[in-house]
Design a protein around this motif. Sequence first.
Motif, PDB file in Angstrom:
ATOM      1  N   VAL A 158      38.761  33.348  41.215  1.00  0.00           N
ATOM      2  CA  VAL A 158      38.594  35.020  41.342  1.00  0.00           C
ATOM      3  C   VAL A 158      39.713  35.156  40.392  1.00  0.00           C
ATOM      4  O   VAL A 158      41.271  34.879  40.594  1.00  0.00           O
ATOM      5  CB  VAL A 158      38.399  35.877  41.914  1.00  0.00           C
ATOM      6  CG1 VAL A 158      38.365  37.088  41.925  1.00  0.00           C
ATOM      7  CG2 VAL A 158      37.335  35.475  43.472  1.00  0.00           C
ATOM      8  N   GLY A 192      41.220  38.297  37.537  1.00  0.00           N
ATOM      9  CA  GLY A 192      41.054  40.116  37.384  1.00  0.00           C
ATOM     10  C   GLY A 192      42.399  40.630  37.913  1.00  0.00           C
ATOM     11  O   GLY A 192      43.611  39.741  38.088  1.00  0.00           O
ATOM     12  N   THR A 222      31.031  35.906  45.604  1.00  0.00           N
ATOM     13  CA  THR A 222      31.970  35.773  44.700  1.00  0.00           C
ATOM     14  C   THR A 222      31.056  35.808  43.228  1.00  0.00           C
ATOM     15  O   THR A 222      31.851  36.168  42.048  1.00  0.00           O
ATOM     16  CB  THR A 222      31.477  34.302  44.677  1.00  0.00           C
ATOM     17  OG1 THR A 222      32.328  33.816  46.195  1.00  0.00           O
ATOM     18  CG2 THR A 222      32.193  33.054  44.032  1.00  0.00           C
ATOM     19  N   GLU A 223      29.417  36.134  42.825  1.00  0.00           N
ATOM     20  CA  GLU A 223      28.915  36.636  41.870  1.00  0.00           C
ATOM     21  C   GLU A 223      29.356  37.670  41.733  1.00  0.00           C
ATOM     22  O   GLU A 223      29.053  38.310  40.344  1.00  0.00           O
ATOM     23  CB  GLU A 223      27.430  36.092  41.926  1.00  0.00           C
ATOM     24  CG  GLU A 223      27.225  34.718  42.383  1.00  0.00           C
ATOM     25  CD  GLU A 223      26.032  35.098  42.177  1.00  0.00           C
ATOM     26  OE1 GLU A 223      24.476  35.427  42.719  1.00  0.00           O
ATOM     27  OE2 GLU A 223      24.981  33.624  42.820  1.00  0.00           O
ATOM     28  N   ARG A 227      32.453  37.949  39.786  1.00  0.00           N
ATOM     29  CA  ARG A 227      32.959  37.666  38.453  1.00  0.00           C
ATOM     30  C   ARG A 227      33.491  36.476  38.932  1.00  0.00           C
ATOM     31  O   ARG A 227      34.247  35.825  38.059  1.00  0.00           O
ATOM     32  CB  ARG A 227      33.085  37.878  37.128  1.00  0.00           C
ATOM     33  CG  ARG A 227      31.129  38.867  37.578  1.00  0.00           C
ATOM     34  CD  ARG A 227      32.251  40.034  35.318  1.00  0.00           C
ATOM     35  NE  ARG A 227      31.281  40.232  35.286  1.00  0.00           N
ATOM     36  CZ  ARG A 227      31.313  41.929  34.888  1.00  0.00           C
ATOM     37  NH1 ARG A 227      32.467  42.412  35.069  1.00  0.00           N
ATOM     38  NH2 ARG A 227      30.981  42.462  34.721  1.00  0.00           N
ATOM     39  N   HIS A 232      34.207  31.963  41.137  1.00  0.00           N
ATOM     40  CA  HIS A 232      33.912  30.552  40.324  1.00  0.00           C
ATOM     41  C   HIS A 232      33.681  29.490  41.987  1.00  0.00           C
ATOM     42  O   HIS A 232      34.756  29.528  41.944  1.00  0.00           O
ATOM     43  CB  HIS A 232      34.498  29.945  39.244  1.00  0.00           C
ATOM     44  CG  HIS A 232      33.897  31.172  38.012  1.00  0.00           C
ATOM     45  ND1 HIS A 232      32.472  30.883  37.414  1.00  0.00           N
ATOM     46  CD2 HIS A 232      34.681  31.458  36.972  1.00  0.00           C
ATOM     47  CE1 HIS A 232      33.313  31.650  35.996  1.00  0.00           C
ATOM     48  NE2 HIS A 232      34.071  32.040  36.162  1.00  0.00           N
ATOM     49  N   LYS A 255      41.197  43.796  42.342  1.00  0.00           N
ATOM     50  CA  LYS A 255      39.818  43.516  42.132  1.00  0.00           C
ATOM     51  C   LYS A 255      40.824  42.317  43.084  1.00  0.00           C
ATOM     52  O   LYS A 255      39.510  42.352  44.043  1.00  0.00           O
ATOM     53  CB  LYS A 255      40.446  42.474  40.848  1.00  0.00           C
ATOM     54  CG  LYS A 255      38.370  42.145  40.950  1.00  0.00           C
ATOM     55  CD  LYS A 255      38.137  41.657  39.606  1.00  0.00           C
ATOM     56  CE  LYS A 255      36.903  40.279  39.044  1.00  0.00           C
ATOM     57  NZ  LYS A 255      36.584  39.606  38.043  1.00  0.00           N
TER      58      LYS A 255
END
Length: 163
Positions: A124, A126, A105-106, A109, A111, A130
């Motif tokens: 997520v 994007g 998850t990090e 990017r 949450h 992605k």
Amino acid sequence: MRHIISILMENESGALSRVAGLFSARGYNIESLTVAATEDPSLSRMTLVTRGSDPIIEQIKKQLNKLIDVVKLIDLADADHIERELMVIKVRTDGPAREEILRLTEIFRGHIVDVTKTCYVIEVTGASSKLNAFIQDLDDDAIIEVVRSGPLGILRGERALHV
């Protein structure tokens, strides 16, 4: 070819069904559809994603422009634009998988928006590619549920879709 068509339309009942009816009557597919009010409460912005050859997309745009509710439209594939999609995904997180999913998850990017003893709900945003990559990197058994908005788009720079 994939096209994101952004439509500014009257915020009235039945407008969405007229657009959907136009597509279904002609045998065209809507891959994704998002509608919300704009800064002007009398207008809504509809973003739809469809695929087709240039002549088919031209016909779709002409037919959409004929609808009384449509104020203005633009095919974002014809212009420099920014595109984003939102995904909310619920994943099973038991044992060592919990830390691995947190790291993933990090990296993407994302949450974590909800946590229980056995699962995370992750947000997520994007490009669609992605989001697809995030799903691919997860173990299939870990995925409980996926909800996606479909792509949204906005023109870059000073240009804008407005009356």
